[in-house]
Enzyme design. Structure first.
Site, PDB file in Angstrom:
ATOM      1  N   GLU A  60       0.819  -1.220   0.000  1.00  0.00           N
ATOM      2  CA  GLU A  60       0.000   0.000   0.000  1.00  0.00           C
ATOM      3  C   GLU A  60       0.849   1.264   0.000  1.00  0.00           C
ATOM      4  O   GLU A  60       0.474   2.274  -0.593  1.00  0.00           O
ATOM      5  CB  GLU A  60      -0.966   0.009   1.189  1.00  0.00           C
ATOM      6  CG  GLU A  60      -2.242  -0.808   0.981  1.00  0.00           C
ATOM      7  CD  GLU A  60      -2.030  -2.306   1.048  1.00  0.00           C
ATOM      8  OE1 GLU A  60      -0.933  -2.735   1.483  1.00  0.00           O
ATOM      9  OE2 GLU A  60      -2.939  -3.062   0.664  1.00  0.00           O
ATOM     10  N   HIS A 129     -12.455  -4.559   8.121  1.00  0.00           N
ATOM     11  CA  HIS A 129     -12.779  -4.479   6.691  1.00  0.00           C
ATOM     12  C   HIS A 129     -14.132  -3.788   6.476  1.00  0.00           C
ATOM     13  O   HIS A 129     -14.782  -4.014   5.462  1.00  0.00           O
ATOM     14  CB  HIS A 129     -12.821  -5.874   6.052  1.00  0.00           C
ATOM     15  CG  HIS A 129     -11.474  -6.504   5.872  1.00  0.00           C
ATOM     16  ND1 HIS A 129     -10.743  -6.996   6.929  1.00  0.00           N
ATOM     17  CD2 HIS A 129     -10.720  -6.707   4.765  1.00  0.00           C
ATOM     18  CE1 HIS A 129      -9.598  -7.491   6.475  1.00  0.00           C
ATOM     19  NE2 HIS A 129      -9.550  -7.325   5.163  1.00  0.00           N
TER      20      HIS A 129
END
Ligand SMILES: Cc1ncc(C[n+]2csc(CCOP(=O)(O)OP(=O)(O)O)c2C)c(N)n1
Ligand SMILES: [Mg+2]
Lengths: 326, 344
Positions: A60, A129
């Site tokens: 990321e 999530h």
């Protein structure tokens, strides 16, 4: 006019901008050959080829850092972070690099990029999530922050974000991907920093964002039908820039304010708006503004648990009704 | 495996017309000396309380900055750390602009909005100095990606310390650059310490950068970082590789900082004699001797010395006389429209 899903609107929005400008490039994990974990980028690789639509490693920081370096030197990258929760592992770019380089360099460094991400709850994915992280982004000077609620807004705001010269965080709501809406043919370009009054009303203003928008609309219909309360529903759409004028205008008309926020309670976006309204429209108010939020807890996974913690149409109806009718 | 040795020990080249040549050697000398004098002046100004905030000097590390910068072409991009004065000066930014920024004056490179740790001069190819360890390695990858995508021939060169090899962004960037075959050159200035802790105490391998190269299928390159000629040649090779589309390089340059980590650090943690040993390998001293070996006269050297000192003296006076930044720049350039408006 055609009816398309929010998911297909993402594809159409990216494709519209990539067709227009060769400097628009797209990178992320599993976004190219696989078409994205939410299938929101299917076909882009085939349409635009491997130089413009690129799969990355699970890195990321590299994704956002590379997007920044490309943006600084002339490209207009769109970077995908699969789940917005993962902002936490690359937050340096979001908090320290994108938004501060222009200021620190006294205007030398540009950063025209878009970070797209799957935000929000409803998928039973649990606490890591499912988060709504719009407030993480809203608090950082130098960023722009957008969260569309409908397919047409996805296309228009994504186009506006790509064309914008500043770094834009573009929050797509995971639970909205399968939802449908009417979308006109041809190019669609919207404007950042504009809220939309989706349902005019006289008795109370309900502000909502992303998944909370359809819930607020449903609540407004029921409040009217069951209780005779006529609510104005405003889709905030853009947290930064914030369309304060539309919000203040609505409150001036209805004299009552409710915010419907998916983010956890503390420092949610509604708190900022309530404080603006308190400062600038206090005497317009007939009752204290009320924030309807997710409680200040990590999100649970089980459907029965997740369903109670997110603001629902029922909770909105009850809250507004109790506030107005005692 | 390319392992060049420190030029101090190397035999001199064949003469003035070797691959580097006299003009470039004089440029390398001047560049190193400018850094030395400017950094020393920054330290003196700090003692006079005219440099505020923090500052991280490159005294002793000049050859790395000068060697890599002198091998660059116009358009090549430098990505630096908070220890970035040297790299900024090496790309030709004026001493006045750098000292002005350190002294928080309106004549500073960023008019006092960035400070010592964030020197940026895009017109000179200095694409920022980054103070979050490791952040700029992926950013350099992105600039290199743009070059690859557009068919531009510039190279992105990213400088960082030994301590930086232990942060995730280092590893993410190396893998990313290797997989995408990006025209980026990663330069680790191994000065033996992170802040105050010896790098060996916190790293699983003896060579923090070079020993990781194999993990990314990169060549293991270690050079003596105090000999500007060796650095220059290494840079040329890496840039040529990048421009040829053959991907990234990772270079570990062994060097040493003469001062503490930052201005507040007296560097008490160094073992006895270590500094003295490295001062014998002072890059400026090495290079002066080298120039003489190549037949450059004392007068030429003294002339450069005088010019550089004058630039630094003049810059100091100009900075002392410069006004502080006006308050109206506080809210400029937050956004691309030049302002800071977040609402209507
Ligand atoms: C992410 C992060 N962690 C810690 C620091 C604090 N810090 C600043 S410089 C430094 C040491 C870096 O060492 P090295 O990479 O060897 O560079 P050098 O200072 O020796 O040039 C540390 C730990 C920081 N700026 N950023
Ligand atoms: Mg170090």
């Amino acid at each position: 006019m055609a009816e398309i899903t929010y998911r297909d609107a993402v594809i159409r929005g990216i494709a519209q901008e990539m067709s227009r400008d060769n400097d628009v490039v797209f990178l992320g994990e599993d976004v190219a050959k696989a078409g994205g974990v939410f299938k929101a980028t299917v076909g882009l690789y085939e349409q635009f080829g491997p130089l413009r639509v690129r799969d990355t490693p699970i890195s990321e920081q590299a994704i956002l850092g590379a997007a920044m370096g490309a943006a600084m030197t002339g490209l207009k990258p769109i970077a995908e972070i699969m789940f917005s929760d993962f902002f936490a592992v690359c937050f340096d770019y979001i908090a320290n690099e994108f938004p501060k380089s222009r200021y620190m360099s006294n205007g030398q460094t540009k950063c025209p990029l878009v970070v797209r991400t799957g935000n929000g709850a409803g998928s039973r994915f649990g606490a890591q999530h499912s988060q709504s992280v719009e407030n993480w982004c809203m608090m950082i000077p130098g960023l722009k922050v957008v969260a569309p609620s409908s397919p047409v807004d996805v296309i228009g705001l994504l186009a506006a974000a790509v064309r914008d010269p500043d770094p834009v965080i573009f929050l797509e709501h995971k639970s909205l991907y399968p939802t449908k809406g009417e979308v006109p043919d041809g190019e669609i370009v919207d404007k950042l920093g504009t809220a939309k009054i989706l349902r005019p009303g006289r008795d109370a203003t309900i502000l909502a964002l992303a998944l909370m928008v359809p819930r607020a609309l449903e609540a407004a219909e029921r409040l009217k039908a069951e209780h005779g309360i006529d609510c104005e529903v405003v889709d905030v759409r853009s947290l930064v820039p914030l369309d304060t004028q539309t919000i203040l205008g609505s409150v001036a008309k209805t004299h009552r304010l409710f915010t419907v926020e998916e983010n956890p309670r503390l420092c949610g976006w509604g708190a900022e708006i309530v404080s603006i309204v308190a400062d600038e429209a206090f005497y317009d108010l007939d009752s204290p503004p009320v924030r309807i939020t997710t409680p200040h807890i990590p999100l649970p996974a089980a459907d029965i648990l997740e369903d109670i913690v997110l603001p629902t149409p029922e909770r909105i109806v009850d809250t507004v009704r109790r506030s107005l009718q005692g | 495996m390319a392992t060049a040795r420190n030029s101090a020990q190397a035999a001199p080249g064949s003469g003035l017309n070797d691959d580097i040549g006299e003009d470039k050697r004089l440029a390398l000398y001047r560049s190193q000396l400018r850094i030395r004098e400017a950094e020393q002046r920054a330290f003196d100004l700090f003692l006079q309380n005219l440099v505020k905030g923090t500052s991280h000097l490159s005294l002793g590390q000049e050859a790395v900055a000068s060697g890599f910068a002198e091998a660059m072409q116009k358009g090549d991009l430098s990505f630096c750390t908070y220890r970035g004065h040297a790299h900024t000066l090496a790309r030709g930014v004026s001493v006045e602009k750098v000292l002005g920024e350190l002294m928080q004056r309106d004549n500073g490179l960023m008019r006092g909005k960035g400070g010592s740790m964030h020197l940026t001069s895009e017109e000179h190819g200095v694409m920022g100095s980054y103070a979050i360890i490791g952040a700029h390695l992926p950013i350099a990858c992105g600039a290199a990606w743009r070059a690859q995508y557009k068919g531009d021939k510039d190279v992105s060169v990213c400088f960082f310390g030994d301590g930086t090899t232990n942060i995730g962004a280092f590893h993410e960037a190396l893998n990313f650059a290797a997989v995408w075959k990006l025209p980026v050159v990663f330069v680790c200035e191994n000065n033996l310490y992170m802040e105050y802790t010896p790098i060996g105490d916190v790293t699983a391998v003896p060579h923090p950068a070079a020993d990781r190269a194999a993990a990314y299928r990169l060549e293991r390159i270690i050079i003596g970082g105090n000999g500007a000629d060796v650095v220059y040649r290494t840079a040329q090779k890496a840039y040529a590789k990048a421009r040829a589309g053959e991907g990234p390089s990772l270079i570990e340059a062994l060097t040493y900082r003469h001062s503490g980590h930052s201005r507040a650090d007296p560097a008490k943690y160094r073992p006895e004699g270590e500094l003295e040993k490295w001062k014998e390998r002072d890059p400026i001293k090495i290079y002066r001797e080298r120039l003489k070996q190549f037949g450059v006269g004392d007068k030429v050297i003294a002339g450069i010395d005088a010019e550089v000192r004058k630039e630094v003296d003049d810059a100091t006076e100009a900075c002392k006389a410069a006004p502080m930044p006006p308050l109206d720049i506080l809210t400029t350039d937050v956004y691309a429209d030049g302002g800071w408006a977040w609402r209507n």
